[in-house]
Design an enzyme around this catalytic site. Structure first.
Site, PDB file in Angstrom:
ATOM      1  N   ARG A  61     119.321  21.422  -1.482  1.00 46.69           N
ATOM      2  CA  ARG A  61     119.092  21.210  -2.924  1.00 46.69           C
ATOM      3  C   ARG A  61     119.800  22.291  -3.737  1.00 46.69           C
ATOM      4  O   ARG A  61     120.317  22.012  -4.822  1.00 46.69           O
ATOM      5  CB  ARG A  61     117.592  21.181  -3.220  1.00 46.69           C
ATOM      6  CG  ARG A  61     116.942  19.911  -2.656  1.00 46.69           C
ATOM      7  CD  ARG A  61     115.521  19.751  -3.112  1.00 46.69           C
ATOM      8  NE  ARG A  61     115.428  19.560  -4.560  1.00 46.69           N
ATOM      9  CZ  ARG A  61     114.296  19.637  -5.242  1.00 46.69           C
ATOM     10  NH1 ARG A  61     113.176  19.912  -4.619  1.00 46.69           N
ATOM     11  NH2 ARG A  61     114.274  19.442  -6.542  1.00 46.69           N
ATOM     12  N   GLN A  93     109.504  19.998 -15.015  1.00 47.12           N
ATOM     13  CA  GLN A  93     109.037  19.936 -13.618  1.00 47.12           C
ATOM     14  C   GLN A  93     110.209  20.188 -12.675  1.00 47.12           C
ATOM     15  O   GLN A  93     110.020  20.322 -11.469  1.00 47.12           O
ATOM     16  CB  GLN A  93     108.464  18.556 -13.326  1.00 47.12           C
ATOM     17  CG  GLN A  93     107.243  18.206 -14.165  1.00 47.12           C
ATOM     18  CD  GLN A  93     106.893  16.739 -14.015  1.00 47.12           C
ATOM     19  OE1 GLN A  93     106.151  16.359 -13.131  1.00 47.12           O
ATOM     20  NE2 GLN A  93     107.438  15.907 -14.884  1.00 47.12           N
ATOM     21  N   ASN A  94     111.410  20.245 -13.245  1.00 47.08           N
ATOM     22  CA  ASN A  94     112.602  20.377 -12.402  1.00 47.08           C
ATOM     23  C   ASN A  94     112.809  21.814 -11.962  1.00 47.08           C
ATOM     24  O   ASN A  94     112.525  22.753 -12.714  1.00 47.08           O
ATOM     25  CB  ASN A  94     113.842  19.881 -13.153  1.00 47.08           C
ATOM     26  CG  ASN A  94     113.716  18.423 -13.528  1.00 47.08           C
ATOM     27  OD1 ASN A  94     112.861  17.724 -12.992  1.00 47.08           O
ATOM     28  ND2 ASN A  94     114.537  17.964 -14.455  1.00 47.08           N
ATOM     29  N   ASP A  96     115.914  22.737 -10.830  1.00 48.23           N
ATOM     30  CA  ASP A  96     117.328  23.067 -11.048  1.00 48.23           C
ATOM     31  C   ASP A  96     117.461  23.885 -12.338  1.00 48.23           C
ATOM     32  O   ASP A  96     116.496  24.045 -13.093  1.00 48.23           O
ATOM     33  CB  ASP A  96     118.189  21.786 -11.092  1.00 48.23           C
ATOM     34  CG  ASP A  96     117.864  20.904 -12.298  1.00 48.23           C
ATOM     35  OD1 ASP A  96     117.966  21.387 -13.447  1.00 48.23           O
ATOM     36  OD2 ASP A  96     117.514  19.718 -12.106  1.00 48.23           O
ATOM     37  N   HIS A 111     107.142  23.960 -11.898  1.00 48.17           N
ATOM     38  CA  HIS A 111     107.156  23.772 -10.438  1.00 48.17           C
ATOM     39  C   HIS A 111     108.062  24.793  -9.733  1.00 48.17           C
ATOM     40  O   HIS A 111     108.442  24.580  -8.588  1.00 48.17           O
ATOM     41  CB  HIS A 111     107.576  22.348 -10.077  1.00 48.17           C
ATOM     42  CG  HIS A 111     106.541  21.323 -10.425  1.00 48.17           C
ATOM     43  ND1 HIS A 111     106.793  19.965 -10.461  1.00 48.17           N
ATOM     44  CD2 HIS A 111     105.228  21.457 -10.751  1.00 48.17           C
ATOM     45  CE1 HIS A 111     105.683  19.316 -10.797  1.00 48.17           C
ATOM     46  NE2 HIS A 111     104.731  20.197 -10.986  1.00 48.17           N
ATOM     47  N   CYS A 119     108.753  36.781  -1.388  1.00 47.09           N
ATOM     48  CA  CYS A 119     108.151  37.224  -0.135  1.00 47.09           C
ATOM     49  C   CYS A 119     106.756  36.603  -0.028  1.00 47.09           C
ATOM     50  O   CYS A 119     106.011  36.569  -1.009  1.00 47.09           O
ATOM     51  CB  CYS A 119     108.066  38.752  -0.137  1.00 47.09           C
ATOM     52  SG  CYS A 119     107.045  39.384   1.197  1.00 47.09           S
ATOM     53  N   CYS A 141     111.609  39.716   4.032  1.00 49.64           N
ATOM     54  CA  CYS A 141     111.504  40.668   2.928  1.00 49.64           C
ATOM     55  C   CYS A 141     112.092  42.034   3.339  1.00 49.64           C
ATOM     56  O   CYS A 141     111.784  42.550   4.412  1.00 49.64           O
ATOM     57  CB  CYS A 141     110.037  40.823   2.535  1.00 49.64           C
ATOM     58  SG  CYS A 141     109.778  42.023   1.226  1.00 49.64           S
ATOM     59  N   GLY A 179     112.138  11.203 -18.456  1.00 49.50           N
ATOM     60  CA  GLY A 179     112.549  11.064 -17.058  1.00 49.50           C
ATOM     61  C   GLY A 179     111.569  11.542 -16.011  1.00 49.50           C
ATOM     62  O   GLY A 179     111.967  12.189 -15.047  1.00 49.50           O
ATOM     63  N   GLU A 207     112.755   3.075 -17.161  1.00 47.20           N
ATOM     64  CA  GLU A 207     111.653   2.163 -16.806  1.00 47.20           C
ATOM     65  C   GLU A 207     110.332   2.785 -17.222  1.00 47.20           C
ATOM     66  O   GLU A 207     110.251   4.007 -17.444  1.00 47.20           O
ATOM     67  CB  GLU A 207     111.666   1.879 -15.300  1.00 47.20           C
ATOM     68  CG  GLU A 207     111.509   3.134 -14.464  1.00 47.20           C
ATOM     69  CD  GLU A 207     111.901   2.945 -13.001  1.00 47.20           C
ATOM     70  OE1 GLU A 207     112.251   1.829 -12.600  1.00 47.20           O
ATOM     71  OE2 GLU A 207     111.832   3.960 -12.277  1.00 47.20           O
TER      72      GLU A 207
HETATM   73  P1  OAD Z   1     110.261  10.947  -9.987  1.00 47.28           P
HETATM   74  O1  OAD Z   1     111.335  10.747  -8.981  1.00 47.28           O
HETATM   75  O2  OAD Z   1     108.876  10.628  -9.608  1.00 47.28           O
HETATM   76  O3  OAD Z   1     110.596  10.102 -11.285  1.00 47.28           O
HETATM   77  C1  OAD Z   1     111.860  10.130 -11.881  1.00 47.28           C
HETATM   78  C2  OAD Z   1     111.819   9.305 -13.132  1.00 47.28           C
HETATM   79  O4  OAD Z   1     113.092   9.426 -13.758  1.00 47.28           O
HETATM   80  C3  OAD Z   1     111.566   7.815 -12.897  1.00 47.28           C
HETATM   81  O5  OAD Z   1     110.498   7.377 -13.715  1.00 47.28           O
HETATM   82  C4  OAD Z   1     112.869   7.143 -13.330  1.00 47.28           C
HETATM   83  O6  OAD Z   1     112.667   5.911 -14.002  1.00 47.28           O
HETATM   84  C5  OAD Z   1     113.426   8.173 -14.307  1.00 47.28           C
HETATM   85  N1  OAD Z   1     114.889   8.139 -14.462  1.00 47.28           N
HETATM   86  C6  OAD Z   1     115.827   7.760 -13.553  1.00 47.28           C
HETATM   87  N2  OAD Z   1     117.063   7.854 -14.081  1.00 47.28           N
HETATM   88  C7  OAD Z   1     116.906   8.305 -15.348  1.00 47.28           C
HETATM   89  C8  OAD Z   1     117.805   8.593 -16.421  1.00 47.28           C
HETATM   90  N3  OAD Z   1     119.115   8.440 -16.297  1.00 47.28           N
HETATM   91  N4  OAD Z   1     117.273   9.036 -17.596  1.00 47.28           N
HETATM   92  C9  OAD Z   1     115.936   9.195 -17.752  1.00 47.28           C
HETATM   93  N5  OAD Z   1     115.050   8.925 -16.780  1.00 47.28           N
HETATM   94  C10 OAD Z   1     115.519   8.482 -15.589  1.00 47.28           C
HETATM   95  O7  OAD Z   1     110.400  12.472 -10.490  1.00 47.28           O
HETATM   96  P2  OAD Z   1     109.350  13.353 -11.303  1.00 47.28           P
HETATM   97  O8  OAD Z   1     108.446  12.514 -12.116  1.00 47.28           O
HETATM   98  O9  OAD Z   1     110.110  14.433 -11.969  1.00 47.28           O
HETATM   99  O10 OAD Z   1     107.209  18.098  -7.637  1.00 47.28           O
HETATM  100  O11 OAD Z   1     108.514  13.982 -10.117  1.00 47.28           O
HETATM  101  C11 OAD Z   1     107.499  14.879 -10.428  1.00 47.28           C
HETATM  102  C12 OAD Z   1     107.328  15.884  -9.327  1.00 47.28           C
HETATM  103  O12 OAD Z   1     107.157  15.230  -8.067  1.00 47.28           O
HETATM  104  C13 OAD Z   1     108.542  16.766  -9.095  1.00 47.28           C
HETATM  105  O13 OAD Z   1     108.614  17.868  -9.935  1.00 47.28           O
HETATM  106  C14 OAD Z   1     108.345  17.205  -7.680  1.00 47.28           C
HETATM  107  C15 OAD Z   1     108.050  15.841  -7.126  1.00 47.28           C
HETATM  108  O14 OAD Z   1     107.617  15.727  -5.884  1.00 47.28           O
HETATM  109  C16 OAD Z   1     107.180  19.097  -6.770  1.00 47.28           C
HETATM  110  O15 OAD Z   1     108.088  19.342  -6.001  1.00 47.28           O
HETATM  111  C17 OAD Z   1     105.906  19.902  -6.825  1.00 47.28           C
END
Ligand code: OAD
Length: 243
Positions: A61, A93-94, A96, A111, A119, A141, A179, A207
């Site tokens: 990643r 939540q990202n 990156d 997150h 460490c 560490c 998103g 969606e």
């Molecule tokens: P998801 O993969 O669950 O959802 C991604 C969302 O982005 C979906 O609803 C898609 O419809 C939308 N999407 C896709 N392409 C898009 C675009 N071009 N523009 C806008 N939206 C778009 O990801 P998250 O909801 O971010 O947590 O997931 C939440 C958390 O679950 C993450 O932070 C991570 C994950 O497991 C941890 O790692 C703790």
């Protein structure tokens, strides 16, 4: 939707905002990693069972994020922050760093961050862009020799600095969510908190999210199409502008 000079905007972003930069979302097609569900490599249990696998996952990643570029949606939010100053707050939540590379400053990674490690004993995060892909190369560490882990909030762990997030939510007058599928809490519950305070709530994505019913407005489409049009410069020049 109006955005007046009195408004405070709270923005929540998820994996979808980085999708058009080429970073895979979690639950869409391609949401698997080497046949694993992300939940299987992003937990304390996974770390205890196989730290090499976990570091391999986060190294990949890191590599993907390093070669990705911020897209028009990241840039639009940075421009909006420039206009609103302290009336803008971005919670992502990202893990990156594309928001920062687009220019965002008032940002919180609830997150954790892909480019920090910590460490497991000292618990102090530090910048780290290295890739650890084989068992012999796993980091320890420098001070106490305990294993070093990614500075990422895994499933079952508590997101970072929730107090600040709730304080910022408390003074927001508009919640813009971009998103995210609405399937991971506590972030998926921010819209319900906003509703209790009668804050105007808007979702942007291609969606419906799972928590769709909670939003006042759903703007269906890709983030790179919708966000730049929301903050077109001519609208921002007006003291009362429209989304
Ligand atoms: P998801 O993969 O669950 O959802 C991604 C969302 O982005 C979906 O609803 C898609 O419809 C939308 N999407 C896709 N392409 C898009 C675009 N071009 N523009 C806008 N939206 C778009 O990801 P998250 O909801 O971010 O947590 O997931 C939440 C958390 O679950 C993450 O932070 C991570 C994950 O497991 C941890 O790692 C703790």
């Amino acid at each position: 939707m109006h955005l007046t000079p009195q408004d405070h905007l709270f923005v929540l972003t998820g994996a979808g905002i980085s999708a058009e930069s080429g970073l895979a979302t979690f639950r869409g097609s391609g949401g698997l990693w080497n046949g694993y569900r992300v939940e299987e490599v992003a937990t304390p249990e996974a770390w205890a069972a196989d730290p090499t696998l976990v570091w391999h996952f986060y190294s990949q990643r890191r590599r993907n994020a390093i070669s990705a570029q911020p897209n028009a949606a990241h840039i639009a939010l940075a421009q909006l922050e420039e206009q609103l100053g302290d009336r803008f707050y971005l919670c992502t939540q990202n893990v990156d760093d594309l928001h920062e590379r687009a220019g965002s400053e008032r940002i919180h990674h609830m997150h954790g961050s892909l480019f920090q490690s910590r460490c497991t004993r000292c618990n102090q995060p530090f910048p780290d862009v290295a890739l650890y892909e084989v068992a012999e190369a796993l980091p320890i560490c420098a001070k106490c020799s305990a294993p070093v882990r990614p500075h990422i909030v895994w499933f079952g762990e508590i997101p970072l600095d929730m107090d600040t997030i709730y304080r910022k939510l408390d003074c927001a007058s508009i919640l813009l969510v971009v998103g995210t599928s609405g399937s991971v809490y506590p972030a998926a519950g921010f819209v319900h908190i906003a509703n209790q305070r009668r804050v105007h709530t808007v979702y942007v994505g291609p969606e419906d999210p799972l928590n769709r019913e909670a939003f006042d407005e759903i703007l269906l489409g890709n983030a790179t199409e919708i966000l730049p049009s929301l903050i077109r410069e001519d609208k921002l020049k007006n003291p009362t502008h429209y989304f």
